[in-house]
Design a protein around this motif. Structure first.
Motif, PDB file in Angstrom:
ATOM      1  N   GLY A  30       0.800  -0.979  -0.114  1.00  0.00           N
ATOM      2  CA  GLY A  30       0.062   0.178   0.121  1.00  0.00           C
ATOM      3  C   GLY A  30       0.950   1.365  -0.014  1.00  0.00           C
ATOM      4  N   VAL A  88      -1.258   6.884   3.296  1.00  0.00           N
ATOM      5  CA  VAL A  88      -2.566   6.702   3.867  1.00  0.00           C
ATOM      6  C   VAL A  88      -3.478   7.651   2.958  1.00  0.00           C
ATOM      7  CG1 VAL A  88      -3.825   6.676   5.702  1.00  0.00           C
ATOM      8  CG2 VAL A  88      -1.832   5.636   5.739  1.00  0.00           C
ATOM      9  N   ARG A  91     -10.603   7.308   9.771  1.00  0.00           N
ATOM     10  CA  ARG A  91      -9.933   6.148  10.369  1.00  0.00           C
ATOM     11  C   ARG A  91      -9.868   6.149  11.924  1.00  0.00           C
ATOM     12  NH1 ARG A  91      -5.265   3.290   6.830  1.00  0.00           N
ATOM     13  NH2 ARG A  91      -6.256   3.941   4.911  1.00  0.00           N
ATOM     14  N   LYS A  92      -9.964   7.229  12.442  1.00  0.00           N
ATOM     15  CA  LYS A  92     -10.009   7.456  13.891  1.00  0.00           C
ATOM     16  C   LYS A  92     -11.384   7.370  14.232  1.00  0.00           C
ATOM     17  CE  LYS A  92      -8.338  10.864  16.331  1.00  0.00           C
ATOM     18  NZ  LYS A  92      -8.484  12.138  16.912  1.00  0.00           N
ATOM     19  N   GLN A 135     -13.262   4.828  12.863  1.00  0.00           N
ATOM     20  CA  GLN A 135     -13.131   3.393  12.491  1.00  0.00           C
ATOM     21  C   GLN A 135     -12.386   2.592  13.820  1.00  0.00           C
ATOM     22  OE1 GLN A 135     -10.549   2.077   9.173  1.00  0.00           O
ATOM     23  NE2 GLN A 135     -10.865  -0.104   9.719  1.00  0.00           N
ATOM     24  N   TYR A 136     -11.326   3.300  14.231  1.00  0.00           N
ATOM     25  CA  TYR A 136     -10.824   2.624  15.352  1.00  0.00           C
ATOM     26  C   TYR A 136     -11.499   2.675  16.673  1.00  0.00           C
ATOM     27  CZ  TYR A 136      -6.831   3.153  12.112  1.00  0.00           C
ATOM     28  OH  TYR A 136      -5.907   3.166  10.869  1.00  0.00           O
ATOM     29  N   GLU A 177      -9.437   0.457   0.903  1.00  0.00           N
ATOM     30  CA  GLU A 177      -8.409   1.389   1.115  1.00  0.00           C
ATOM     31  C   GLU A 177      -8.653   2.837   0.028  1.00  0.00           C
ATOM     32  OE1 GLU A 177      -4.855  -0.515  -0.320  1.00  0.00           O
ATOM     33  OE2 GLU A 177      -4.051  -1.058   1.881  1.00  0.00           O
ATOM     34  N   LEU A 226     -10.329   3.614   4.350  1.00  0.00           N
ATOM     35  CA  LEU A 226     -10.576   2.953   5.533  1.00  0.00           C
ATOM     36  C   LEU A 226      -9.293   2.006   5.595  1.00  0.00           C
ATOM     37  CD1 LEU A 226     -14.486   1.930   5.533  1.00  0.00           C
ATOM     38  CD2 LEU A 226     -13.394   3.312   7.199  1.00  0.00           C
ATOM     39  N   ASP A 227      -9.045   1.569   6.734  1.00  0.00           N
ATOM     40  CA  ASP A 227      -8.062   0.565   7.335  1.00  0.00           C
ATOM     41  C   ASP A 227      -8.430  -0.945   7.014  1.00  0.00           C
ATOM     42  OD1 ASP A 227      -5.893  -0.871   8.281  1.00  0.00           O
ATOM     43  OD2 ASP A 227      -5.565   0.372   9.718  1.00  0.00           O
ATOM     44  N   GLN A 274      -7.265  -3.604   7.850  1.00  0.00           N
ATOM     45  CA  GLN A 274      -6.649  -4.295   8.956  1.00  0.00           C
ATOM     46  C   GLN A 274      -7.440  -4.631  10.418  1.00  0.00           C
ATOM     47  OE1 GLN A 274      -3.734  -6.032   8.550  1.00  0.00           O
ATOM     48  NE2 GLN A 274      -3.800  -5.407   6.512  1.00  0.00           N
ATOM     49  N   VAL A 275      -8.175  -3.242  10.331  1.00  0.00           N
ATOM     50  CA  VAL A 275      -9.078  -3.076  11.756  1.00  0.00           C
ATOM     51  C   VAL A 275     -10.445  -3.458  11.282  1.00  0.00           C
ATOM     52  CG1 VAL A 275      -9.719  -1.517  13.459  1.00  0.00           C
ATOM     53  CG2 VAL A 275      -7.337  -1.413  12.414  1.00  0.00           C
ATOM     54  N   PRO A 325      -6.245  -9.094   7.267  1.00  0.00           N
ATOM     55  CA  PRO A 325      -6.921  -7.804   6.898  1.00  0.00           C
ATOM     56  C   PRO A 325      -8.280  -7.908   7.301  1.00  0.00           C
ATOM     57  CG  PRO A 325      -6.751  -9.464   5.040  1.00  0.00           C
ATOM     58  CD  PRO A 325      -5.874 -10.017   6.313  1.00  0.00           C
TER      59      PRO A 325
END
Length: 344
Positions: A81, A84, A91-92, A94-95, A223, A227-228, A230-231, A242
């Motif tokens: 990748g 970002v 993303r914050k 999302q986490y 991506e 969005l991430d 992995q999370v 992933p």
């Protein structure tokens, strides 16, 4: 809406990828086999170990082209990748949601509902098309699956782990009827249960291979909207996994994966001798058969389907992007819930 571009599948495990200007060059033992302009691609999936040059990987990241390395038989190894992308606030969010079990459970329930409703549709279409082949056990499994969908909708599962466990039970009911959907009379395509790492029969080999392709497309789609991958919410965070891509692909397993595998078998696109059986019992596609499957997969992605929520016709290959976009909208608070893709 985004336009569907091609995915470059490099199937020769001895292939090496390099850059020449704005093109990807595929070579084997220093002999050029193919040259593909980067503007024609949205992804690269490399089935092999030889790798790629730093310049070629930079070309992909500069053009937002996802690149995935898997083993010659479809096991995920790595993903490349670039910088970002997307709003950091997304993303914050999302986490934060991933760390909140109750909020994660809400999204996980949507993903599971989409998957199970599409599983039910696969069974329903078979019973409609082949009513004389429907057994009593098939009807019982269909009923259990339908009742389970109602329970998940009612929110009767207490915790996220209970929801995962209940989904596992319902998936077993679905796969208990999967052999009925296989019309091939070849005994080699008999299916008893789901096996993976490694797949222990031909049907499982096809299922695992198709799921790998779907997961790669889902990771790229996530991506692309910021969005991430992995999370996740249903699949918890684990280094190297992933998780969010696996969440997103749940609703696509029956529609994109299972139906694709059934069409390959029932239409005799693949045959029993298209597989190799290893000493440890693993069953894998041969090199030529893998190419045949990938050609059929690319053709399938170009077919159009009506998206019920967006009320728009789109190529099947854009469904992961559409769902990633809807998930991002939900996390931002633009819509009240995440609407999974459910085939009509």
């Amino acid at each position: 809406m985004r336009k569907l571009r091609n995915v470059l599948y490099v199937t020769n495990p001895k292939s090496y990828l390099s850059r020449d200007g704005e093109s990807i060059v595929v070579s084997v033992e220093n002999q050029e086999l193919a040259r593909v302009p980067i503007r024609n691609l949205e992804g690269v999936v490399c089935f092999g170990y030889m790798g790629a040059s730093p310049g070629m990987m930079a070309l992909c990241t500069e053009n937002d082209v996802g690149m995935c390395f898997v083993s010659p038989y479809g096991k995920f190894m790595a993903r490349i990748g670039g910088n970002v992308s997307g709003n950091v606030l997304l993303r914050k969010r999302q986490y934060a949601v991933s760390d909140d079990e109750e909020a994660s459970k809400k999204i996980a329930a949507y993903c599971i509902l989409g998957k199970l409703m599409n599983c039910r549709t696969v069974l329903q279409r078979f019973s409609r098309d082949y009513p004389d082949m429907v057994s009593r056990e098939f009807e019982q499994n269909f009923k259990r699956l339908s009742e389970g969908i109602l329970q998940i909708r009612a929110g009767t599962c207490g915790s996220l782990n209970e929801l995962r466990g209940f989904e596992g039970i319902l998936s077993k009911y679905y796969f208990h009827s999967f052999n009925d959907l296989i019309l091939s009379t070849e005994p080699e395509f008999s299916f008893e249960n789901r096996s993976r790492r490694p797949p222990l029969d031909r049907v499982n080999a096809l299922l695992s291979f198709s799921y790998t392709l779907i997961a790669a497309d889902c990771a790229s789609a996530l991506e692309s909207v910021g969005l991430d991958p992995q999370v996740g919410f249903l699949h918890r965070v684990r280094p190297g996994r992933p998780s969010l891509a696996l969440d997103l692909m749940e609703e696509f397993r029956p529609y994109l994966g299972d139906r694709f595998v059934l069409s390959l078998i029932n239409n005799r696109v693949v045959k029993a001798d298209d597989f190799a059986v290893k000493e440890n019992g693993a069953v894998l596609l041969t090199d030529d058969a893998r190419k045949t499957v990938l050609q059929a997969w690319q053709k399938r992605k170009k077919e159009e389907v009506m998206h019920g929520y967006l009320e728009e016709k789109m190529p099947v290959g854009l469904l992961p992007y559409a769902q990633a976009m809807l998930l991002a909208r939900f996390l931002r608070g633009d819509i009240d819930g995440y609407p999974p893709f459910v085939v009509r």
